[in-house]
Write an enzyme that holds these catalytic residues in place. Structure first.
Site, mmCIF file in Angstrom:
data_model
loop_
_atom_site.group_PDB
_atom_site.id
_atom_site.type_symbol
_atom_site.label_atom_id
_atom_site.label_comp_id
_atom_site.label_asym_id
_atom_site.label_seq_id
_atom_site.Cartn_x
_atom_site.Cartn_y
_atom_site.Cartn_z
ATOM 1 N N CYS A 47 0.800 -1.214 0.000
ATOM 2 C CA CYS A 47 0.000 0.000 0.000
ATOM 3 C C CYS A 47 0.835 1.267 0.000
ATOM 4 O O CYS A 47 0.306 2.346 -0.273
ATOM 5 C CB CYS A 47 -0.952 0.006 1.196
ATOM 6 S SG CYS A 47 -0.128 0.032 2.796
ATOM 7 N N ASN A 48 2.126 1.179 0.280
ATOM 8 C CA ASN A 48 2.928 2.407 0.262
ATOM 9 C C ASN A 48 4.284 2.256 -0.419
ATOM 10 O O ASN A 48 5.146 3.101 -0.245
ATOM 11 C CB ASN A 48 3.119 2.964 1.681
ATOM 12 C CG ASN A 48 3.702 1.957 2.640
ATOM 13 O OD1 ASN A 48 4.665 1.274 2.331
ATOM 14 N ND2 ASN A 48 3.108 1.868 3.824
ATOM 15 N N GLU A 116 5.226 -1.337 11.504
ATOM 16 C CA GLU A 116 3.991 -2.042 11.163
ATOM 17 C C GLU A 116 4.297 -3.519 10.912
ATOM 18 O O GLU A 116 5.318 -3.871 10.314
ATOM 19 C CB GLU A 116 3.318 -1.416 9.947
ATOM 20 C CG GLU A 116 4.084 -1.588 8.647
ATOM 21 C CD GLU A 116 3.211 -1.376 7.429
ATOM 22 O OE1 GLU A 116 2.024 -1.765 7.490
ATOM 23 O OE2 GLU A 116 3.697 -0.844 6.433
ATOM 24 N N GLY A 117 3.412 -4.389 11.357
ATOM 25 C CA GLY A 117 3.677 -5.820 11.283
ATOM 26 C C GLY A 117 3.337 -6.472 9.961
ATOM 27 O O GLY A 117 3.789 -7.580 9.676
ATOM 28 N N GLY A 191 -15.096 -4.117 2.766
ATOM 29 C CA GLY A 191 -13.985 -5.031 2.522
ATOM 30 C C GLY A 191 -14.028 -6.184 3.495
ATOM 31 O O GLY A 191 -14.549 -6.054 4.622
ATOM 32 N N TYR A 195 -7.068 -6.637 6.060
ATOM 33 C CA TYR A 195 -7.193 -5.308 6.651
ATOM 34 C C TYR A 195 -8.564 -5.116 7.296
ATOM 35 O O TYR A 195 -8.705 -4.380 8.272
ATOM 36 C CB TYR A 195 -6.959 -4.229 5.594
ATOM 37 C CG TYR A 195 -5.555 -3.681 5.589
ATOM 38 C CD1 TYR A 195 -5.008 -3.094 6.719
ATOM 39 C CD2 TYR A 195 -4.763 -3.751 4.446
ATOM 40 C CE1 TYR A 195 -3.713 -2.602 6.725
ATOM 41 C CE2 TYR A 195 -3.468 -3.259 4.440
ATOM 42 C CZ TYR A 195 -2.946 -2.686 5.583
ATOM 43 O OH TYR A 195 -1.669 -2.199 5.575
#
Length: 433
Positions: A47-48, A116-117, A191, A195
């Site tokens: 996502c990044n 972040e995991g 969704g 996530y």
């Protein structure tokens, strides 16, 4: 030589990352077509960040720029992103700098939210996908295995994963000032993937009890049943939007799920809430950016969330960085050891060829025995042991070329030179950020 094309939240805006992520399969195929330069590839799309880790068939410094340009042109052609735009919003890292970068990425040190995991699993799945496609070379396998070991070490030996927070929780942290009572907040979750589960857990941690879920792929009922929440059918989506204080989207859909027209319709329904907050965690975006312009609607997307990411917890991040640096140094040392392997193989072959010739002459004279031959072979192995150990030690300390030179000079071998020292990076991510 290892090379990494990297475009991330540090160097590019989310519009570009979104376009690259959508075209990831095409990029993978395009890289595989350049077999004259690229031996193998692993593509990491999150996502990044969008990154291609490559094993290229060119060891010389002068050709690094050529290899990098080949990669950029291939990514441009496959993604539809102009090559000049890619050059301006990406970095190319090469040789041992690749290990340091990937180890840092997989440990969460380069994420929007430090620690972040999710990223470790994404790195592992990128390798698995490349294995399935048959694009993993020995060096790439070793690189990614090292990244997995390093991320586990960081997780087990530092507090980085608890010091940092996931994008989901950070988004909710930013929503805190807009929510007066989490227990009374009506939430629509869009969704049903990983996530979504993380989002639901984070919402419940804050005391949210009223959650409904919508899935553009039709999985809402199954997800709702397993998580004890209420499913929303497509026909009821607008009504569900009208009655929601908070909308959290985290779908893998490639097209926007919520549009400005839908929100406008929802807000015009009788009894619709006057204000609502939308948190878009999707990449590509799940929500049309025009929603932010609607009166009574506020939009938090990944780009907004990243601008508010907290500073890293200094002690945990520093400890993690030390582990990453040590792992990268060890990877470099092992690579250096491997660079003298051809010389050691040539030396061993030379010694045993000489030994075999002498044994054959002894046999011809009739003065050889199996015990004598075994003793001589053992003696040769013992004599080679110390030079082999010393050669690897010298390679680790930067003396690989001296090993090759000595083997060629003393024994008349013809081992190729060790590749000349190479640039660490073409472009510096820290400078571009």
């Amino acid at each position: 030589m290892l090379l990494c094309f990297s475009s991330s939240h540090r160097t590019a805006d989310f519009d570009l990352l979104e376009r690259l992520e959508r075209r990831a399969p095409a990029v993978k195929a395009a890289l595989a077509e350049h077999s004259e330069v690229i031996s193998g590839s692993v593509v990491l799309a999150t996502c990044n960040r969008f990154e291609a880790y490559l094993d290229v068939d060119e060891p010389l410094t002068a050709a690094v720029a050529v290899s990098a340009e080949t990669v950029i042109e291939a990514v441009s052609a496959a993604s539809g992103v102009d090559a000049d735009e890619l050059r301006a919003s990406s970095t190319v890292i090469c040789d041992q700098g690749v290990a340091e970068h990937l180890f840092s990425v997989s440990s969460g040190l380069e994420s929007v939210v430090v620690g972040e995991g999710e990223i470790a699993g994404q790195v592992r799945r990128a390798l698995e996908s490349a294995r399935t496609a048959g694009t993993v070379t020995h060096d790439l396998e070793r690189l990614f295995q090292g990244a997995s070991r390093t991320s586990r070490g960081v997780k087990n030996r530092t507090g980085i994963t608890t010091a940092g927070r996931s994008l989901v929780r950070l988004g909710l942290d930013l929503a805190e000032s807009r929510v007066t009572d989490w227990a009374a907040t009506r939430v629509l979750l869009v969704g049903t993937g990983a996530y979504a589960g993380a989002s639901l857990a984070a919402l419940r941690d804050r005391g949210v009890v009223d959650v409904r879920v919508f899935s553009p792929s039709g999985r809402a009922a199954k997800f709702a049943l397993s998580h004890e929440i209420v499913p929303v059918e497509a026909a009821d989506l607008v009504a569900a939007l009208a009655g929601s204080d908070l909308v959290v989207t985290c779908s893998a859909a490639t097209d926007p799920i919520l549009t400005a027209a839908q929100l406008t319709e929802a807000m015009s329904l009788p009894g619709a809430l006057e204000r609502r907050l939308v948190i878009d965690l999707g990449l590509p975006r799940n929500v049309d950016p025009a929603v932010a312009q609607l009166r009574g609607a506020e939009l938090l997307d990944l780009e907004t969330i990243s601008r508010h990411a907290p500073l890293e917890e200094l002690n945990a991040a520093q400890d993690a960085r030390l582990i990453v640096d040590a792992a990268a140094a060890e990877f470099a040392a092992q690579s250096a050891e491997q660079s003298v392997t051809p010389a050691l193989i040539a030396l061993r072959s030379h010694v045993f060829d000489v030994l075999d010739a002498e044994i054959e002459r002894a046999r011809a004279r009739g003065d050889s025995s199996e015990q004598t031959e075994a003793a001589l072979r053992h003696l040769a192995g013992v004599l080679l042991h110390t030079p082999s150990v010393r050669a690897r030690e010298l390679a680790r300390s930067g003396g690989a070329q001296s090993v090759v030179d000595a083997a060629n000079t003393l024994f008349g071998l013809d081992v190729d030179d060790v590749a000349a020292p190479r640039l660490r990076a073409v472009g510096d991510e820290s400078a571009a950020s």
